[in-house]
Design a protein around this motif. Sequence first.
Motif, PDB file in Angstrom:
ATOM      1  N   LYS A   1       8.514   1.383 -27.854  1.00  0.00           N
ATOM      2  CA  LYS A   1       9.010   1.904 -26.574  1.00  0.00           C
ATOM      3  C   LYS A   1       8.812   3.409 -26.507  1.00  0.00           C
ATOM      4  N   GLU A   2       8.867   3.927 -25.289  1.00  0.00           N
ATOM      5  CA  GLU A   2       8.743   5.360 -25.102  1.00  0.00           C
ATOM      6  C   GLU A   2      10.063   6.049 -25.453  1.00  0.00           C
ATOM      7  N   ARG A   3       9.947   7.307 -25.804  1.00  0.00           N
ATOM      8  CA  ARG A   3      11.145   8.093 -26.084  1.00  0.00           C
ATOM      9  C   ARG A   3      11.954   8.223 -24.800  1.00  0.00           C
ATOM     10  N   GLU A   4      13.270   8.048 -24.903  1.00  0.00           N
ATOM     11  CA  GLU A   4      14.109   8.155 -23.726  1.00  0.00           C
ATOM     12  C   GLU A   4      15.256   9.127 -23.951  1.00  0.00           C
ATOM     13  N   PHE A   5      15.635   9.769 -22.863  1.00  0.00           N
ATOM     14  CA  PHE A   5      16.770  10.687 -22.871  1.00  0.00           C
ATOM     15  C   PHE A   5      18.056   9.906 -23.106  1.00  0.00           C
ATOM     16  N   VAL A   6      18.957  10.484 -23.902  1.00  0.00           N
ATOM     17  CA  VAL A   6      20.245   9.866 -24.159  1.00  0.00           C
ATOM     18  C   VAL A   6      21.382  10.732 -23.606  1.00  0.00           C
ATOM     19  N   ALA A   7      21.399  12.002 -24.000  1.00  0.00           N
ATOM     20  CA  ALA A   7      22.503  12.874 -23.601  1.00  0.00           C
ATOM     21  C   ALA A   7      22.070  14.325 -23.729  1.00  0.00           C
ATOM     22  N   ALA A   8      22.738  15.189 -22.975  1.00  0.00           N
ATOM     23  CA  ALA A   8      22.456  16.616 -23.044  1.00  0.00           C
ATOM     24  C   ALA A   8      23.732  17.399 -22.816  1.00  0.00           C
ATOM     25  N   ILE A   9      23.749  18.612 -23.363  1.00  0.00           N
ATOM     26  CA  ILE A   9      24.886  19.507 -23.169  1.00  0.00           C
ATOM     27  C   ILE A   9      24.335  20.904 -22.936  1.00  0.00           C
ATOM     28  N   SER A  10      24.853  21.566 -21.922  1.00  0.00           N
ATOM     29  CA  SER A  10      24.357  22.892 -21.572  1.00  0.00           C
ATOM     30  C   SER A  10      25.028  23.957 -22.411  1.00  0.00           C
ATOM     31  N   TRP A  11      24.377  25.126 -22.485  1.00  0.00           N
ATOM     32  CA  TRP A  11      24.986  26.213 -23.238  1.00  0.00           C
ATOM     33  C   TRP A  11      25.985  26.968 -22.383  1.00  0.00           C
ATOM     34  N   ILE A  12      25.876  26.869 -21.068  1.00  0.00           N
ATOM     35  CA  ILE A  12      26.846  27.478 -20.161  1.00  0.00           C
ATOM     36  C   ILE A  12      27.838  26.416 -19.728  1.00  0.00           C
ATOM     37  N   GLY A  13      29.055  26.552 -20.108  1.00  0.00           N
ATOM     38  CA  GLY A  13      30.091  25.639 -19.634  1.00  0.00           C
ATOM     39  C   GLY A  13      30.171  24.315 -20.365  1.00  0.00           C
ATOM     40  N   GLY A  14      29.202  24.062 -21.240  1.00  0.00           N
ATOM     41  CA  GLY A  14      29.226  22.802 -21.977  1.00  0.00           C
ATOM     42  C   GLY A  14      29.130  21.575 -21.091  1.00  0.00           C
ATOM     43  N   ASN A  15      28.427  21.705 -19.959  1.00  0.00           N
ATOM     44  CA  ASN A  15      28.259  20.555 -19.074  1.00  0.00           C
ATOM     45  C   ASN A  15      27.422  19.486 -19.748  1.00  0.00           C
TER      46      ASN A  15
ATOM     47  N   SER B   1      11.740  14.982 -21.441  1.00  0.00           N
ATOM     48  CA  SER B   1      11.392  15.399 -22.786  1.00  0.00           C
ATOM     49  C   SER B   1      10.428  16.573 -22.774  1.00  0.00           C
ATOM     50  N   ALA B   2       9.603  16.678 -21.736  1.00  0.00           N
ATOM     51  CA  ALA B   2       8.637  17.773 -21.654  1.00  0.00           C
ATOM     52  C   ALA B   2       9.314  19.134 -21.508  1.00  0.00           C
ATOM     53  N   ASP B   3      10.566  19.140 -21.082  1.00  0.00           N
ATOM     54  CA  ASP B   3      11.298  20.406 -20.932  1.00  0.00           C
ATOM     55  C   ASP B   3      11.947  20.856 -22.239  1.00  0.00           C
ATOM     56  N   TYR B   4      11.865  20.044 -23.263  1.00  0.00           N
ATOM     57  CA  TYR B   4      12.456  20.365 -24.549  1.00  0.00           C
ATOM     58  C   TYR B   4      11.372  20.880 -25.487  1.00  0.00           C
ATOM     59  N   THR B   5      11.667  22.000 -26.130  1.00  0.00           N
ATOM     60  CA  THR B   5      10.637  22.701 -26.881  1.00  0.00           C
ATOM     61  C   THR B   5      10.640  22.369 -28.364  1.00  0.00           C
ATOM     62  N   TYR B   6      11.793  22.462 -28.970  1.00  0.00           N
ATOM     63  CA  TYR B   6      11.895  22.230 -30.413  1.00  0.00           C
ATOM     64  C   TYR B   6      12.591  20.896 -30.666  1.00  0.00           C
ATOM     65  N   TRP B   7      12.061  20.187 -31.653  1.00  0.00           N
ATOM     66  CA  TRP B   7      12.553  18.844 -31.959  1.00  0.00           C
ATOM     67  C   TRP B   7      12.844  18.720 -33.448  1.00  0.00           C
ATOM     68  N   GLY B   8      13.836  17.893 -33.748  1.00  0.00           N
ATOM     69  CA  GLY B   8      14.090  17.559 -35.139  1.00  0.00           C
ATOM     70  C   GLY B   8      13.218  16.405 -35.579  1.00  0.00           C
ATOM     71  N   GLN B   9      13.374  16.011 -36.837  1.00  0.00           N
ATOM     72  CA  GLN B   9      12.558  14.940 -37.405  1.00  0.00           C
ATOM     73  C   GLN B   9      13.106  13.559 -37.084  1.00  0.00           C
ATOM     74  N   GLY B  10      14.346  13.495 -36.661  1.00  0.00           N
ATOM     75  CA  GLY B  10      14.929  12.220 -36.276  1.00  0.00           C
ATOM     76  C   GLY B  10      15.765  11.593 -37.369  1.00  0.00           C
ATOM     77  N   THR B  11      16.698  10.762 -36.946  1.00  0.00           N
ATOM     78  CA  THR B  11      17.514   9.989 -37.875  1.00  0.00           C
ATOM     79  C   THR B  11      17.603   8.566 -37.333  1.00  0.00           C
ATOM     80  N   GLN B  12      17.460   7.589 -38.200  1.00  0.00           N
ATOM     81  CA  GLN B  12      17.385   6.199 -37.776  1.00  0.00           C
ATOM     82  C   GLN B  12      18.780   5.598 -37.625  1.00  0.00           C
ATOM     83  N   VAL B  13      18.973   4.929 -36.501  1.00  0.00           N
ATOM     84  CA  VAL B  13      20.193   4.169 -36.254  1.00  0.00           C
ATOM     85  C   VAL B  13      19.790   2.716 -36.050  1.00  0.00           C
ATOM     86  N   THR B  14      20.354   1.847 -36.857  1.00  0.00           N
ATOM     87  CA  THR B  14      20.069   0.418 -36.739  1.00  0.00           C
ATOM     88  C   THR B  14      21.383  -0.329 -36.569  1.00  0.00           C
ATOM     89  N   VAL B  15      21.465  -1.099 -35.489  1.00  0.00           N
ATOM     90  CA  VAL B  15      22.690  -1.833 -35.184  1.00  0.00           C
ATOM     91  C   VAL B  15      22.379  -3.327 -35.260  1.00  0.00           C
TER      92      VAL B  15
END
Length: 128
Positions: free
Chosen positions: A48-62, A112-126
């Motif tokens: 599957k394609e990478r999908e957005f899950v959640a975001a938090i802003s630096w101003i106000g923590g929205n 995702s194109a608006d995000y510049t730096y990325w981590g290596q990822g961590t696997q979650v298996t349910v």
Amino acid sequence: QVQLVESGGGLVQAGDSLRLSCAASGHTFSGRTFSRLNMGWFRQAPGKEREFVAAISWIGGNTDYIDSVKGRFTISRDNAKDTVYLQMNTLKPEDTAAYYCATSVVMKTTKSADYTYWGQGTQVTVSS
């Protein structure tokens, strides 16, 4: 550059909880450090394609969430520790994916194109 390191993934059963962490270091080319960066969590399941899950802003923590995790996941940040968290409750098998944190200077974006730096990822298996 900004370095991001995720942790906290694992194998859990449906209904369990996990808390992912993403520790940041460094700064952007324009000199921004963690406290002035919007942070996001994305996930990618096999095939599957990478999908957005959640975001938090630096101003106000929205915060912003994809509909499928609203009421179950909570994103938060600790600027003193340069860390963003994703608390995941009532996990479902469909939450299984590699989870990535990323930084953006764009406010309230799920692209995702608006995000510049990325981590290596961590696997979650349910498991069901």
